[in-house]
Structure formats: C-alpha cells, structure tokens
Design a protein around this motif. Structure first.
Motif, PDB file in Angstrom:
ATOM      1  N   LEU A 173       9.101  13.401 -58.349  1.00  0.00           N
ATOM      2  CA  LEU A 173      10.270  14.430 -57.806  1.00  0.00           C
ATOM      3  C   LEU A 173      11.698  13.887 -57.992  1.00  0.00           C
ATOM      4  O   LEU A 173      11.932  12.737 -57.741  1.00  0.00           O
ATOM      5  CB  LEU A 173      10.210  15.058 -55.904  1.00  0.00           C
ATOM      6  N   SER A 174      12.692  14.837 -57.483  1.00  0.00           N
ATOM      7  CA  SER A 174      13.344  14.738 -57.075  1.00  0.00           C
ATOM      8  C   SER A 174      14.044  14.189 -56.083  1.00  0.00           C
ATOM      9  O   SER A 174      13.183  13.920 -54.227  1.00  0.00           O
ATOM     10  CB  SER A 174      15.014  15.496 -57.081  1.00  0.00           C
ATOM     11  N   ARG A 175      15.096  12.489 -55.471  1.00  0.00           N
ATOM     12  CA  ARG A 175      15.071  12.264 -54.252  1.00  0.00           C
ATOM     13  C   ARG A 175      15.810  12.900 -52.842  1.00  0.00           C
ATOM     14  O   ARG A 175      15.302  13.241 -51.811  1.00  0.00           O
ATOM     15  CB  ARG A 175      15.984  10.926 -54.025  1.00  0.00           C
ATOM     16  N   ARG A 176      16.572  14.027 -53.607  1.00  0.00           N
ATOM     17  CA  ARG A 176      17.616  15.557 -52.869  1.00  0.00           C
ATOM     18  C   ARG A 176      15.919  16.252 -52.489  1.00  0.00           C
ATOM     19  O   ARG A 176      15.770  16.859 -51.086  1.00  0.00           O
ATOM     20  CB  ARG A 176      18.104  16.237 -53.856  1.00  0.00           C
ATOM     21  N   ASN A 177      14.961  16.538 -53.532  1.00  0.00           N
ATOM     22  CA  ASN A 177      13.706  17.301 -52.947  1.00  0.00           C
ATOM     23  C   ASN A 177      12.737  16.293 -52.050  1.00  0.00           C
ATOM     24  O   ASN A 177      12.380  17.379 -50.789  1.00  0.00           O
ATOM     25  CB  ASN A 177      13.245  18.006 -53.736  1.00  0.00           C
ATOM     26  N   VAL A 178      12.674  15.441 -52.131  1.00  0.00           N
ATOM     27  CA  VAL A 178      12.083  14.845 -51.164  1.00  0.00           C
ATOM     28  C   VAL A 178      12.852  14.266 -49.521  1.00  0.00           C
ATOM     29  O   VAL A 178      12.398  14.944 -48.617  1.00  0.00           O
ATOM     30  CB  VAL A 178      12.035  12.932 -51.028  1.00  0.00           C
ATOM     31  N   GLN A 179      13.802  14.299 -49.576  1.00  0.00           N
ATOM     32  CA  GLN A 179      15.272  14.533 -48.311  1.00  0.00           C
ATOM     33  C   GLN A 179      14.569  16.211 -47.917  1.00  0.00           C
ATOM     34  O   GLN A 179      14.735  15.510 -46.643  1.00  0.00           O
ATOM     35  CB  GLN A 179      16.319  13.585 -48.891  1.00  0.00           C
ATOM     36  N   ARG A 180      15.009  16.841 -48.678  1.00  0.00           N
ATOM     37  CA  ARG A 180      14.516  18.611 -47.834  1.00  0.00           C
ATOM     38  C   ARG A 180      13.620  18.751 -46.836  1.00  0.00           C
ATOM     39  O   ARG A 180      12.962  19.091 -46.036  1.00  0.00           O
ATOM     40  CB  ARG A 180      14.937  19.150 -48.791  1.00  0.00           C
ATOM     41  N   ARG A 181      11.983  18.355 -48.151  1.00  0.00           N
ATOM     42  CA  ARG A 181      11.142  18.428 -47.437  1.00  0.00           C
ATOM     43  C   ARG A 181      10.412  17.353 -46.354  1.00  0.00           C
ATOM     44  O   ARG A 181      10.249  17.338 -45.143  1.00  0.00           O
ATOM     45  CB  ARG A 181      10.001  17.866 -48.213  1.00  0.00           C
ATOM     46  N   ILE A 182      10.958  15.910 -46.224  1.00  0.00           N
ATOM     47  CA  ILE A 182      11.354  15.394 -45.399  1.00  0.00           C
ATOM     48  C   ILE A 182      11.313  16.031 -43.578  1.00  0.00           C
ATOM     49  O   ILE A 182      11.769  15.980 -42.704  1.00  0.00           O
ATOM     50  CB  ILE A 182      11.329  14.095 -45.428  1.00  0.00           C
ATOM     51  N   ARG A 183      12.492  16.385 -43.957  1.00  0.00           N
ATOM     52  CA  ARG A 183      13.624  17.399 -42.810  1.00  0.00           C
ATOM     53  C   ARG A 183      13.267  18.644 -42.049  1.00  0.00           C
ATOM     54  O   ARG A 183      12.711  18.401 -41.335  1.00  0.00           O
ATOM     55  CB  ARG A 183      15.347  17.435 -43.772  1.00  0.00           C
ATOM     56  N   SER A 184      11.787  19.062 -43.248  1.00  0.00           N
ATOM     57  CA  SER A 184      11.785  20.498 -42.594  1.00  0.00           C
ATOM     58  C   SER A 184      10.629  20.213 -41.903  1.00  0.00           C
ATOM     59  O   SER A 184       9.914  20.382 -41.076  1.00  0.00           O
ATOM     60  CB  SER A 184      10.956  21.143 -43.988  1.00  0.00           C
ATOM     61  N   LEU A 185       9.718  18.653 -42.293  1.00  0.00           N
ATOM     62  CA  LEU A 185       8.270  18.332 -41.855  1.00  0.00           C
ATOM     63  C   LEU A 185       9.108  17.299 -40.023  1.00  0.00           C
ATOM     64  O   LEU A 185       8.819  18.258 -39.232  1.00  0.00           O
ATOM     65  CB  LEU A 185       7.833  17.088 -42.413  1.00  0.00           C
ATOM     66  N   MET A 186      10.556  16.765 -40.460  1.00  0.00           N
ATOM     67  CA  MET A 186      10.836  16.906 -38.962  1.00  0.00           C
ATOM     68  C   MET A 186      11.058  17.974 -38.090  1.00  0.00           C
ATOM     69  O   MET A 186      10.834  18.018 -36.441  1.00  0.00           O
ATOM     70  CB  MET A 186      12.471  15.890 -39.510  1.00  0.00           C
ATOM     71  N   GLU A 187      11.908  18.989 -38.224  1.00  0.00           N
ATOM     72  CA  GLU A 187      12.043  20.313 -37.848  1.00  0.00           C
ATOM     73  C   GLU A 187      10.309  20.993 -37.444  1.00  0.00           C
ATOM     74  O   GLU A 187      10.307  21.333 -36.086  1.00  0.00           O
ATOM     75  CB  GLU A 187      12.419  21.288 -38.270  1.00  0.00           C
ATOM     76  N   ARG A 188       9.657  20.603 -38.478  1.00  0.00           N
ATOM     77  CA  ARG A 188       8.512  21.087 -38.391  1.00  0.00           C
ATOM     78  C   ARG A 188       7.706  20.777 -36.476  1.00  0.00           C
ATOM     79  O   ARG A 188       7.080  20.998 -35.513  1.00  0.00           O
ATOM     80  CB  ARG A 188       7.100  21.184 -39.458  1.00  0.00           C
ATOM     81  N   ALA A 189       8.115  18.852 -36.300  1.00  0.00           N
ATOM     82  CA  ALA A 189       7.869  18.718 -35.025  1.00  0.00           C
ATOM     83  C   ALA A 189       8.380  18.162 -34.280  1.00  0.00           C
ATOM     84  O   ALA A 189       8.108  18.160 -33.056  1.00  0.00           O
ATOM     85  CB  ALA A 189       7.376  17.210 -36.187  1.00  0.00           C
ATOM     86  N   GLY A 190       9.712  18.706 -34.416  1.00  0.00           N
ATOM     87  CA  GLY A 190      10.568  18.797 -33.508  1.00  0.00           C
ATOM     88  C   GLY A 190      11.371  17.579 -33.203  1.00  0.00           C
ATOM     89  O   GLY A 190      11.521  17.171 -31.920  1.00  0.00           O
ATOM     90  N   VAL A 191      11.527  16.443 -33.801  1.00  0.00           N
ATOM     91  CA  VAL A 191      12.186  15.548 -33.858  1.00  0.00           C
ATOM     92  C   VAL A 191      13.189  15.400 -34.009  1.00  0.00           C
ATOM     93  O   VAL A 191      13.609  16.240 -35.863  1.00  0.00           O
ATOM     94  CB  VAL A 191      10.883  14.323 -34.390  1.00  0.00           C
ATOM     95  N   GLY A 192      14.007  14.087 -34.439  1.00  0.00           N
ATOM     96  CA  GLY A 192      15.473  14.256 -34.998  1.00  0.00           C
ATOM     97  C   GLY A 192      15.568  12.853 -35.305  1.00  0.00           C
ATOM     98  O   GLY A 192      16.160  12.860 -36.552  1.00  0.00           O
ATOM     99  N   THR A 193      14.148  12.134 -35.616  1.00  0.00           N
ATOM    100  CA  THR A 193      14.644  11.068 -36.417  1.00  0.00           C
ATOM    101  C   THR A 193      13.252  10.368 -37.379  1.00  0.00           C
ATOM    102  O   THR A 193      12.246  10.871 -37.056  1.00  0.00           O
ATOM    103  CB  THR A 193      14.692  10.150 -35.977  1.00  0.00           C
ATOM    104  N   ARG A 194      12.774   9.695 -38.780  1.00  0.00           N
ATOM    105  CA  ARG A 194      11.815   9.806 -38.707  1.00  0.00           C
ATOM    106  C   ARG A 194      11.217   8.891 -38.406  1.00  0.00           C
ATOM    107  O   ARG A 194       9.829   9.013 -38.179  1.00  0.00           O
ATOM    108  CB  ARG A 194      12.775   8.737 -40.635  1.00  0.00           C
ATOM    109  N   MET A 195      11.653   8.208 -37.642  1.00  0.00           N
ATOM    110  CA  MET A 195      10.726   6.851 -36.881  1.00  0.00           C
ATOM    111  C   MET A 195       9.902   7.947 -35.882  1.00  0.00           C
ATOM    112  O   MET A 195       8.766   7.925 -35.771  1.00  0.00           O
ATOM    113  CB  MET A 195      11.252   6.269 -35.472  1.00  0.00           C
ATOM    114  N   GLN A 196      10.864   9.356 -34.981  1.00  0.00           N
ATOM    115  CA  GLN A 196      10.381  10.278 -34.141  1.00  0.00           C
ATOM    116  C   GLN A 196       8.881  10.700 -34.883  1.00  0.00           C
ATOM    117  O   GLN A 196       8.195  11.425 -34.332  1.00  0.00           O
ATOM    118  CB  GLN A 196      10.980  11.206 -33.408  1.00  0.00           C
TER     119      GLN A 196
END
Length: 107
Positions: free
Chosen positions: A46-69
């Motif tokens: 995948l592209s790095r940008r795609n990875v970042q977008r998907r991680i951001r989406s997972l963060m929103e889904r979990a209701g968190v603001g950081t990767r650690m959270q």
C-alpha cells in the motif's frame, strides 16, 4: 469518549470485534507491534498515505486522538487477534528452570 452526567469522561465500550476488514486488522496488528508506517505500507503493498488514512480512520472509530490510545483501545476492545498461541510466560520458564536445577537436571 462520552461525558457522563457527573462530568467524568467515559470510554464507549464496543463489545466484540468491530467488523474490521482483514487489511485494517493486519494493519492494526502491525501498528501495535511498533512497525513504522513506511514498513507497513511496504509489507502490505500500500502507499504510506493510504496507511496513514486508514490508521486515522481507525483512530476516529475508536474515539481516540493518538496511536498509543488506539493500541490501548484495540487491545481493550478485543480488536486484536492472536495468530499464534501465547508463549509460556517468562516467569513460568524461570520457575521451571529453577526447579529443574534444584532437582539436579541439566539444561
């Protein structure tokens, strides 16, 4: 997160698996393991940008603001799955080794 009537922050508890795609599930597992975005992208083709977008989406889904959270919430909510059985805890191996040494067994 929600604000309770008493003014305390509470975490939404989504029981079970949230229906993550296999791609998101693998990406989350790699993220929790400490793999960089660049390495995740390369490993998953995948592209790095795609990875970042998907991680951001997972963060929103979990209701968190950081990767650690995100990692903490993923573990708490059961979003991570084990692909191999857990190893015997290190402390149990030490106890087993110590008792073997006391009984005269060699390693």
């Amino acid at each position: 997160m929600n604000l309770s009537e008493s003014g305390n922050l509470t975490l939404d508890d989504i029981s079970g698996h949230p229906g993550l795609s296999p791609t998101d599930s693998k990406m989350l597992s790699l993220l929790v393991a400490g793999v960089t975005d660049k390495a995740i992208a390369s490993q998953m083709n995948l592209s790095r940008r795609n990875v970042q977008r998907r991680i951001r989406s997972l963060m929103e889904r979990a209701g968190v603001g950081t990767r650690m959270q995100l990692a903490w919430q993923a573990a708490r909510r059961g979003w991570l799955r084990r692909e191999t059985p857990p190893e015997e805890p290190f402390s149990a191996r030490l106890t087993s080794s110590a008792s073997s040494a006391r009984s005269g067994e060699s390693f």
